[in-house]
Scaffold this active site. Structure first.
Site, short mmCIF file in Angstrom:
data_model
loop_
_atom_site.label_atom_id
_atom_site.label_comp_id
_atom_site.label_asym_id
_atom_site.label_seq_id
_atom_site.Cartn_x
_atom_site.Cartn_y
_atom_site.Cartn_z
N GLU A 1 1.68 -0.44 9.83
CA GLU A 1 0.22 -0.66 9.88
C GLU A 1 -0.48 0.47 10.63
O GLU A 1 -1.44 0.25 11.38
CB GLU A 1 -0.10 -2.04 10.44
CG GLU A 1 0.48 -3.12 9.53
CD GLU A 1 -0.17 -4.48 9.66
OE1 GLU A 1 -1.35 -4.56 10.03
OE2 GLU A 1 0.53 -5.46 9.37
N LEU B 1 0.84 -1.20 0.00
CA LEU B 1 0.00 0.00 0.00
C LEU B 1 0.88 1.26 0.00
O LEU B 1 0.69 2.16 -0.82
CB LEU B 1 -0.91 -0.03 1.25
CG LEU B 1 -1.81 1.18 1.48
CD1 LEU B 1 -2.83 1.33 0.36
CD2 LEU B 1 -2.55 1.06 2.83
C1 LIG Z 1 9.87 -2.04 8.55
C2 LIG Z 1 8.67 -1.50 7.85
C3 LIG Z 1 7.79 -2.39 7.24
C4 LIG Z 1 6.67 -1.89 6.55
N1 LIG Z 1 5.85 -2.78 5.89
C5 LIG Z 1 4.86 -2.30 5.08
C6 LIG Z 1 4.12 -3.18 4.24
O1 LIG Z 1 4.31 -4.40 4.23
N2 LIG Z 1 3.21 -2.65 3.40
C7 LIG Z 1 2.95 -1.31 3.35
O2 LIG Z 1 2.10 -0.91 2.57
N3 LIG Z 1 3.63 -0.45 4.15
C8 LIG Z 1 4.58 -0.91 5.01
N4 LIG Z 1 5.31 -0.04 5.80
C9 LIG Z 1 5.02 1.38 5.74
C10 LIG Z 1 4.38 1.90 7.03
O3 LIG Z 1 3.06 1.47 7.12
C11 LIG Z 1 4.52 3.43 7.03
O4 LIG Z 1 5.92 3.72 7.23
C12 LIG Z 1 3.68 4.07 8.09
O5 LIG Z 1 2.32 3.98 7.76
C13 LIG Z 1 4.03 5.56 8.28
O6 LIG Z 1 4.10 6.23 7.06
P1 LIG Z 1 5.38 7.15 6.76
O7 LIG Z 1 6.59 6.35 6.99
O8 LIG Z 1 5.19 7.76 5.41
O9 LIG Z 1 5.33 8.30 7.87
P2 LIG Z 1 4.46 9.65 7.80
O10 LIG Z 1 3.06 9.34 7.42
O11 LIG Z 1 5.21 10.64 7.03
O12 LIG Z 1 4.46 10.06 9.34
C14 LIG Z 1 5.56 10.72 9.96
C15 LIG Z 1 5.12 11.14 11.36
O13 LIG Z 1 4.03 12.08 11.26
C16 LIG Z 1 2.94 11.62 12.03
N5 LIG Z 1 1.69 12.02 11.37
C17 LIG Z 1 1.38 11.93 10.05
N6 LIG Z 1 0.15 12.38 9.84
C18 LIG Z 1 -0.35 12.79 11.05
C19 LIG Z 1 -1.57 13.34 11.50
N7 LIG Z 1 -2.59 13.54 10.65
N8 LIG Z 1 -1.71 13.63 12.82
C20 LIG Z 1 -0.71 13.40 13.69
N9 LIG Z 1 0.48 12.87 13.32
C21 LIG Z 1 0.64 12.57 12.02
C22 LIG Z 1 3.08 10.11 12.09
O14 LIG Z 1 2.42 9.59 13.23
C23 LIG Z 1 4.60 9.97 12.19
O15 LIG Z 1 5.00 10.12 13.52
C24 LIG Z 1 6.40 -0.51 6.52
C25 LIG Z 1 7.28 0.37 7.16
C26 LIG Z 1 8.40 -0.10 7.80
C27 LIG Z 1 9.34 0.87 8.45
#
Ligand SMILES: Cc1cc2nc3c(=O)[nH]c(=O)nc-3n(C[C@H](O)[C@H](O)[C@H](O)COP(=O)(O)OP(=O)(O)OC[C@H]3O[C@@H](n4cnc5c(N)ncnc54)[C@H](O)[C@@H]3O)c2cc1C
Length: 392
Positions: free
Chosen positions: A374, A136
């Site tokens: 997730e 995703l």
């Molecule tokens: C080891 C690992 C495995 C993963 N596996 C998968 C997988 O199998 N499939 C998949 O699809 N994804 C996967 N992911 C992705 C993961 O789901 C995302 O990293 C996660 O959802 C956060 O997105 P981001 O990294 O873009 O952070 P961002 O969305 O940029 O967030 C950065 C910070 O801002 C905060 N934030 C963002 N929006 C808001 C808001 N509206 N209000 C308050 N705080 C906010 C967040 O809480 C976070 O602290 C994986 C990630 C990792 C690191």
């Protein structure tokens, strides 16, 4: 706050298991001790999951726990899948997440949204030899997952996909991907569509593998889609309804991450408790000091609470109840507990805990991901706040 209640003639404690569940759990516990524990450190160091171990997961039925017998699976419950994730994670969180993604995200999505043709074609493979991944996230869309930019254009009998996915767990091992792309970027979330993509489809490739802090043996990869041709028949559910599949699958997945974190916390606690009863300072074992006893007691209490949340939410899912709030709370709380417990475990080991000669620093590193994937903790809080403030 209103509460959905299931009436029961003979209510049982939350931690009670059936005889079959106990047998299932004990088998996995033994397997984890004998086969996974000896490999965990090396897999972490090499950042590589042992291929033979994955084959053993298939042989043991761990990769198709809920898949019905007619498709070659174990015909088990979601609760059993959760038990498997908890037990494996107690020994190695990377093993836990590999099995978790397969069962709670990929198989669940196929079971729930796949048509009969798709189930017949893919489920026997998922149970027998094919690892799955759930794609995703993208570089620019994490928490705001529906801002994804991967495009799918219908050309004849195929959709042609272009874009990149990031952070995909099991990316290196997977043969099948539940992958989300938009058939109409201008339609926002209503363009999002779920596709079943096979590794060998033309135009599909796996890109960079991340070098990570924790769950290092679990592969986390970029996926590259360059005019990737996916048969139209591989749309999962309805075109334009992928957002619903993503939301609902992740709701279930969060219980799995709760279980992973409960397992991680328990694994670290067991090491800390044992060490505290051996390590001597001031002429006594450190477990003789009330300060250490209280820390271990607090950790054990929090682990018990996390586990009860995991079990209850998984039972709610199996009972067909609405569990969205409980799943978000479970993931939020279990990941907090895992981080606290594993951190204290490092401290109970003193200086030794800070070295790679002892196992607890790995548990601490592995715990960190619970608050991120997730849905980050803030995203769980947003879901919980929305539901509790509207009286649900
Ligand atoms: C080891 C690992 C495995 C993963 N596996 C998968 C997988 O199998 N499939 C998949 O699809 N994804 C996967 N992911 C992705 C993961 O789901 C995302 O990293 C996660 O959802 C956060 O997105 P981001 O990294 O873009 O952070 P961002 O969305 O940029 O967030 C950065 C910070 O801002 C905060 N934030 C963002 N929006 C808001 C808001 N509206 N209000 C308050 N705080 C906010 C967040 O809480 C976070 O602290 C994986 C990630 C990792 C690191």
């Amino acid at each position: 706050m209103s509460q959905a209640t299931l009436t029961a003639t003979h209510p049982v404690p939350l931690n009670s298991l059936t005889d079959d569940e106990i047998l299932f759990r004990d088998n996995i516990r033994q397997f984890a001790e004998e086969k996974v524990r000896p490999l965990a450190r090396e897999m972490d160091e090499k950042a590589m999951f042992d291929h033979d171990l994955i084959e053993q997961f298939f042989q043991l039925g761990l990769m198709g726990i809920e898949i019905p017998e007619q498709y070659g699976g174990g015909a088990g419950t979601f609760f059993e899948a959760i038990l498997a994730v908890e037990e494996l994670s107690r020994v190695d969180a990377s093993a836990g997440v590999l099995v978790d993604v397969q069962n709670t995200l990929v198989n669940n999505a196929l079971l729930r949204w796949g048509n009969e043709e798709q189930k017949k074609h893919y489920l026997p493979r998922m149970a027998a030899d094919t690892c799955g991944a759930y794609a995703l996230s993208e570089a620019g869309s994490g928490s705001d997952a529906f801002a994804l930019q991967t495009k799918a254009e219908l050309k004849g009998s195929d959709y042609v996909l272009n874009g990149r996915k990031l952070w995909i767990t099991n990316g290196k091992e997977a043969g099948l991907f539940i992958l989300f792309a938009s058939i109409d970027l201008s339609a926002g979330y209503k363009g999002i569509t779920a596709f079943i993509v096979e590794k060998d489809f033309p135009g599909f490739s796996v890109g960079k593998k991340e070098d990570k802090l924790g769950i290092r043996a679990s592969s986390t990869c970029e996926l590259i889609l360059e005019d990737c041709r996916v048969p139209r028949t591989n749309v999962l559910g309805e075109a334009g309804k992928g957002y619903k599949i993503a939301i609902e699958t992740l709701n279930e997945g969060r219980i799995g991450i709760g279980a992973q974190m409960a397992g991680v916390a328990r694994g670290a606690w067991e090491y800390a408790a044992k060490y505290a009863q051996q390590r001597k300072q001031f002429g006594k074992t450190i477990a003789d000091f009330q300060g250490i006893q209280f820390q271990l007691a607090q950790m054990a209490t929090e682990i018990e609470a996390s586990r009860l949340m995991v079990y209850n939410t998984a039972r709610m899912k199996d009972a067909g109840m609405n569990f969205v709030k409980e799943a978000a709370m479970t993931k939020l709380f279990c990941s907090q507990v895992a981080e606290r417990v594993t951190s204290l475990a490092v401290e109970i080991y003193g200086g030794y805990g800070f070295t790679k000669d002892y196992p607890v620093e790995k548990y601490w590193r592995d715990s960190k991901i619970g608050k991120i994937y997730e849905g980050t903790s803030n995203m769980q809080l947003a879901t919980i706040a929305k539901l509790v403030l509207s009286g649900k």
